[in-house]
Enzyme design. Structure first.
Site, mmCIF file in Angstrom:
data_model
loop_
_atom_site.group_PDB
_atom_site.id
_atom_site.type_symbol
_atom_site.label_atom_id
_atom_site.label_comp_id
_atom_site.label_asym_id
_atom_site.label_seq_id
_atom_site.Cartn_x
_atom_site.Cartn_y
_atom_site.Cartn_z
ATOM 1 N N HIS A 37 38.252 71.271 12.177
ATOM 2 C CA HIS A 37 37.193 70.558 11.450
ATOM 3 C C HIS A 37 36.672 71.428 10.322
ATOM 4 O O HIS A 37 36.329 72.580 10.542
ATOM 5 C CB HIS A 37 36.043 70.206 12.397
ATOM 6 C CG HIS A 37 36.334 69.011 13.245
ATOM 7 N ND1 HIS A 37 35.356 68.291 13.879
ATOM 8 C CD2 HIS A 37 37.491 68.396 13.546
ATOM 9 C CE1 HIS A 37 35.908 67.291 14.538
ATOM 10 N NE2 HIS A 37 37.197 67.333 14.373
ATOM 11 N N TYR A 83 25.371 65.427 14.143
ATOM 12 C CA TYR A 83 24.135 65.865 14.804
ATOM 13 C C TYR A 83 23.015 64.989 14.257
ATOM 14 O O TYR A 83 22.740 65.027 13.051
ATOM 15 C CB TYR A 83 23.843 67.334 14.469
ATOM 16 C CG TYR A 83 24.778 68.331 15.134
ATOM 17 C CD1 TYR A 83 26.017 68.646 14.587
ATOM 18 C CD2 TYR A 83 24.404 68.965 16.313
ATOM 19 C CE1 TYR A 83 26.865 69.561 15.204
ATOM 20 C CE2 TYR A 83 25.242 69.895 16.939
ATOM 21 C CZ TYR A 83 26.467 70.181 16.377
ATOM 22 O OH TYR A 83 27.299 71.092 16.993
ATOM 23 N N PRO A 112 22.752 74.249 23.796
ATOM 24 C CA PRO A 112 24.073 73.923 23.265
ATOM 25 C C PRO A 112 24.080 73.444 21.810
ATOM 26 O O PRO A 112 25.150 73.304 21.218
ATOM 27 C CB PRO A 112 24.578 72.815 24.202
ATOM 28 C CG PRO A 112 23.361 72.256 24.850
ATOM 29 C CD PRO A 112 22.355 73.349 24.897
ATOM 30 N N LYS A 158 27.258 77.632 20.579
ATOM 31 C CA LYS A 158 27.480 79.079 20.557
ATOM 32 C C LYS A 158 27.828 79.709 21.912
ATOM 33 O O LYS A 158 28.322 80.835 21.964
ATOM 34 C CB LYS A 158 26.220 79.786 20.017
ATOM 35 C CG LYS A 158 26.022 79.593 18.532
ATOM 36 C CD LYS A 158 26.939 80.487 17.730
ATOM 37 C CE LYS A 158 27.127 80.022 16.311
ATOM 38 N NZ LYS A 158 28.289 79.157 16.095
ATOM 39 N N TYR A 214 27.164 78.533 11.864
ATOM 40 C CA TYR A 214 27.859 77.557 12.711
ATOM 41 C C TYR A 214 29.317 77.967 12.924
ATOM 42 O O TYR A 214 29.850 77.862 14.025
ATOM 43 C CB TYR A 214 27.780 76.155 12.099
ATOM 44 C CG TYR A 214 28.225 75.067 13.058
ATOM 45 C CD1 TYR A 214 27.304 74.442 13.914
ATOM 46 C CD2 TYR A 214 29.557 74.676 13.122
ATOM 47 C CE1 TYR A 214 27.704 73.460 14.804
ATOM 48 C CE2 TYR A 214 29.968 73.690 14.019
ATOM 49 C CZ TYR A 214 29.036 73.088 14.848
ATOM 50 O OH TYR A 214 29.446 72.117 15.746
HETATM 51 P P1 RFL Z 1 30.719 80.146 33.228
HETATM 52 O O1 RFL Z 1 31.593 79.199 32.539
HETATM 53 O O2 RFL Z 1 29.461 79.633 33.837
HETATM 54 O O3 RFL Z 1 31.605 80.838 34.351
HETATM 55 C C1 RFL Z 1 31.037 81.645 35.370
HETATM 56 C C2 RFL Z 1 31.929 81.580 36.590
HETATM 57 O O4 RFL Z 1 31.405 82.421 37.609
HETATM 58 C C3 RFL Z 1 31.438 81.738 38.842
HETATM 59 N N1 RFL Z 1 30.426 82.316 39.741
HETATM 60 C C4 RFL Z 1 30.709 83.196 40.721
HETATM 61 N N2 RFL Z 1 31.856 83.751 41.115
HETATM 62 C C5 RFL Z 1 31.802 84.613 42.157
HETATM 63 N N3 RFL Z 1 30.648 84.937 42.804
HETATM 64 C C6 RFL Z 1 29.479 84.403 42.443
HETATM 65 N N4 RFL Z 1 28.351 84.720 43.072
HETATM 66 C C7 RFL Z 1 29.468 83.496 41.345
HETATM 67 N N5 RFL Z 1 28.494 82.790 40.718
HETATM 68 C C8 RFL Z 1 29.098 82.088 39.744
HETATM 69 C C9 RFL Z 1 31.182 80.293 38.475
HETATM 70 O O5 RFL Z 1 31.640 79.396 39.497
HETATM 71 C C10 RFL Z 1 31.961 80.169 37.170
HETATM 72 O O6 RFL Z 1 33.290 79.761 37.393
HETATM 73 O O7 RFL Z 1 30.306 81.370 32.295
HETATM 74 P P2 RFL Z 1 31.103 82.111 31.091
HETATM 75 O O8 RFL Z 1 32.510 82.427 31.512
HETATM 76 O O9 RFL Z 1 30.202 83.173 30.635
HETATM 77 O O10 RFL Z 1 31.261 80.993 29.954
HETATM 78 C C11 RFL Z 1 30.126 80.516 29.277
HETATM 79 C C12 RFL Z 1 30.330 79.054 28.877
HETATM 80 O O11 RFL Z 1 30.737 78.321 30.006
HETATM 81 C C13 RFL Z 1 29.056 78.434 28.275
HETATM 82 O O12 RFL Z 1 28.368 79.360 27.489
HETATM 83 C C14 RFL Z 1 29.361 77.204 27.398
HETATM 84 O O13 RFL Z 1 29.887 76.164 28.167
HETATM 85 C C15 RFL Z 1 28.111 76.722 26.683
HETATM 86 N N6 RFL Z 1 28.312 75.471 25.928
HETATM 87 C C16 RFL Z 1 28.911 75.487 24.683
HETATM 88 N N7 RFL Z 1 29.362 76.648 24.161
HETATM 89 C C17 RFL Z 1 30.028 76.656 22.957
HETATM 90 O O14 RFL Z 1 30.423 77.735 22.515
HETATM 91 N N8 RFL Z 1 30.263 75.513 22.241
HETATM 92 C C18 RFL Z 1 29.839 74.303 22.686
HETATM 93 O O15 RFL Z 1 30.133 73.302 22.052
HETATM 94 C C19 RFL Z 1 29.110 74.262 23.939
HETATM 95 N N9 RFL Z 1 28.674 73.106 24.451
HETATM 96 C C20 RFL Z 1 27.890 74.246 26.462
HETATM 97 C C21 RFL Z 1 28.079 73.077 25.681
HETATM 98 C C22 RFL Z 1 27.295 74.163 27.725
HETATM 99 C C23 RFL Z 1 26.900 72.946 28.213
HETATM 100 N N10 RFL Z 1 26.335 72.935 29.511
HETATM 101 C C24 RFL Z 1 26.710 72.032 30.510
HETATM 102 C C25 RFL Z 1 25.511 74.030 29.932
HETATM 103 C C26 RFL Z 1 27.667 71.845 26.165
HETATM 104 C C27 RFL Z 1 27.046 71.771 27.405
HETATM 105 C C28 RFL Z 1 26.575 70.427 27.861
HETATM 106 C C1 PHB Z 2 30.703 69.258 22.801
HETATM 107 O O1 PHB Z 2 31.662 68.689 22.242
HETATM 108 O O2 PHB Z 2 30.573 69.238 24.033
HETATM 109 C C2 PHB Z 2 29.684 69.916 21.979
HETATM 110 C C3 PHB Z 2 29.881 70.059 20.610
HETATM 111 C C4 PHB Z 2 28.918 70.662 19.835
HETATM 112 C C5 PHB Z 2 27.770 71.148 20.412
HETATM 113 C C6 PHB Z 2 27.572 71.038 21.783
HETATM 114 C C7 PHB Z 2 28.535 70.415 22.568
HETATM 115 O O3 PHB Z 2 26.821 71.725 19.636
#
Ligand code: RFL
Ligand code: PHB
Length: 389
Positions: free
Chosen positions: A72, A200, A292, A296, A384
């Site tokens: 994109h 957005y 989110p 980031k 971004y």
């Molecule tokens: P994770 O993915 O939470 O993985 C951590 C892992 O550790 C396990 N765990 C354990 N394992 C052993 N012993 C324990 N006691 C444990 N406790 C936990 C868990 O089961 C899990 O498997 O962390 P990590 O690897 O640091 O990754 C971070 C990302 O997952 C997170 O920052 C992103 O998903 C945030 N996020 C977004 N980030 C972006 O860069 N771009 C996006 O577009 C974006 N959109 C989002 C998002 C997060 C969202 N939610 C649901 C919070 C959109 C949403 C809706």
């Molecule tokens: C997503 O596609 O899940 C998404 C994209 C952009 C954001 C957050 C989540 O800022």
């Protein structure tokens, strides 16, 4: 068992760190609380910065991302129905990649399996011990049997609710937090995205985001109350609410369908300092959370892992501790800039419950400034698409 680096958590941070270290001959084991299917079932991030794409390439796991991911070159903002496109390519010569976290995780798991490196899923009662000494230990229970891993270092990649940060003595940790009084209700559907790029949208009924996973799969979000019950949201109610927050032309074009997944995420900013405690390092969501809105979270997890892998590779390759000693301050410098950007995006785009008319005018003027000033739009674009690592 003895290993050089024990990694807690098989999310993107843990898996990517494991991959970068294994590629340099450093032995790792990953201990994960959940099953593989559970980890792959979590629908989360969708947008990768160029630096994250580059790191996945360096790790040798970028092939499917380049084949199936969507490049994109901009995003759109819609403010009370007034639309404006920010063309990152034109503004600063950069782009982002839309490729789901689920797919990144899948690719990293497949590469790890192929390398023969060990991942222990469904590990119970995981503990991280003795990281103040030269002989840290990870303990866990698997199928009722207790196990112990001796290692040189522990990487706490276990997310916000993990055991690693919780094991650090509270007086050696400083935390910074802001909890927002709203959440995001997200829906994944097998429908073509409403637009070619992300939208957005700020609206008086609340924020909305139109995102995607592929040309046939969409991801949409609407701002909701933080204590909202997902069971009260039928698909029809979700689609009606989303339409009401978009400009009429986009609303008209929205293709709806049954939800494949529907969930609510709370919004929070959080930073723990430092990110190193003796021989324990924190990386990714274990150390910091961003709302989110700025896309980031996953990208910060990747840049932490880049710094940490560099430090550990230097330690094992050259016997130098300089990189591991610098890890926390290098990572935090980048983390705070992403915290600022994510907080700012959240503040201008959401409907803030207690804002007065002055606050609403300020939000509008932020949008008007971005639309009217190339310098302001460039600042948005460089944040971004990702600040330099
Ligand atoms: P994770 O993915 O939470 O993985 C951590 C892992 O550790 C396990 N765990 C354990 N394992 C052993 N012993 C324990 N006691 C444990 N406790 C936990 C868990 O089961 C899990 O498997 O962390 P990590 O690897 O640091 O990754 C971070 C990302 O997952 C997170 O920052 C992103 O998903 C945030 N996020 C977004 N980030 C972006 O860069 N771009 C996006 O577009 C974006 N959109 C989002 C998002 C997060 C969202 N939610 C649901 C919070 C959109 C949403 C809706
Ligand atoms: C997503 O596609 O899940 C998404 C994209 C952009 C954001 C957050 C989540 O800022």
């Amino acid at each position: 068992m003895r290993v050089q680096v024990a990694i807690i958590g098989a999310g993107p941070a843990g898996l990517l760190l494991g991959r970068l270290l294994q590629n340099r001959g450093i032995e790792t084991v990953i201990v994960e609380r959940r099953s593989r299917a559970y980890v792959l079932g979590r629908i989360r991030a969708g947008v990768l910065e160029q630096g994250t794409v580059d790191l996945l390439d360096e790790a040798g796991v970028g092939q499917r991302m380049h084949a199936e991911g969507l490049v994109h070159r901009g995003v759109e903002f819609s403010f009370d129905g007034d639309r404006h496109r920010f063309d990152f390519e034109d503004l600063i010569g950069r782009r982002v990649m839309v490729y789901g976290q689920t797919e990144v995780t899948h690719d990293l798991m497949a590469a790890r399996d192929a390398s023969g490196a060990l991942t222990i899923y469904e590990a119970d009662h995981v503990s991280v011990d003795d990281f103040d000494s030269a002989n840290p230990r990870v303990r866990y229970v698997k199928d009722g049997v207790a196990h112990e891993i001796a290692c040189d270092f522990i990487a706490g990649c276990d997310g916000y609710h993990g055991v690693s940060r919780a094991s650090v003595s509270p007086d050696s940790l400083r935390t910074f937090e802001r909890v927002y009084p709203f959440g995001w209700l997200g829906v994944l559907s097998e429908t073509p995205p409403v637009a070619d790029e992300l939208i957005y949208a700020h609206h008086e009924r609340g924020f909305a985001l139109c995102s995607m996973r592929s040309p046939t799969r969409s991801r949409y979000y609407v701002q909701c109350a933080s204590d909202e019950d997902v069971a009260r949201w039928t698909d029809d109610r979700f689609w009606d609410e989303l339409r009401s927050r978009l400009d009429p032309e986009t609303a008209e074009q929205l293709v709806t369908g049954p939800s494949l997944e529907k969930s609510i995420a709370p919004l929070r900013s959080f930073v723990a300092e430092p990110m190193r405690f003796g021989r324990l390092f924190l990386a990714g969501d274990a150390a910091h959370i961003v709302p989110p809105t700025g896309a980031k979270g996953l990208n910060l997890a990747a840049s932490d892992v880049r710094y940490l892998a560099e430090g550990l590779i230097e330690f094992y390759g050259e016997g130098s501790e300089a990189g591991v000693n610098a890890y926390s301050s290098r990572a935090l410098a980048r983390v705070w800039k992403a915290e600022r950007f994510s907080w700012w995006m959240t503040s201008i785009l959401h409907t803030l419950p207690n804002t007065d008319s002055f606050g609403r005018r300020i939000q509008r003027s932020e949008f008007d400034y971005l639309v009217g000033s190339r310098a302001a739009a460039q600042s948005l674009a460089e944040n971004y698409t990702g600040l330099p690592v």
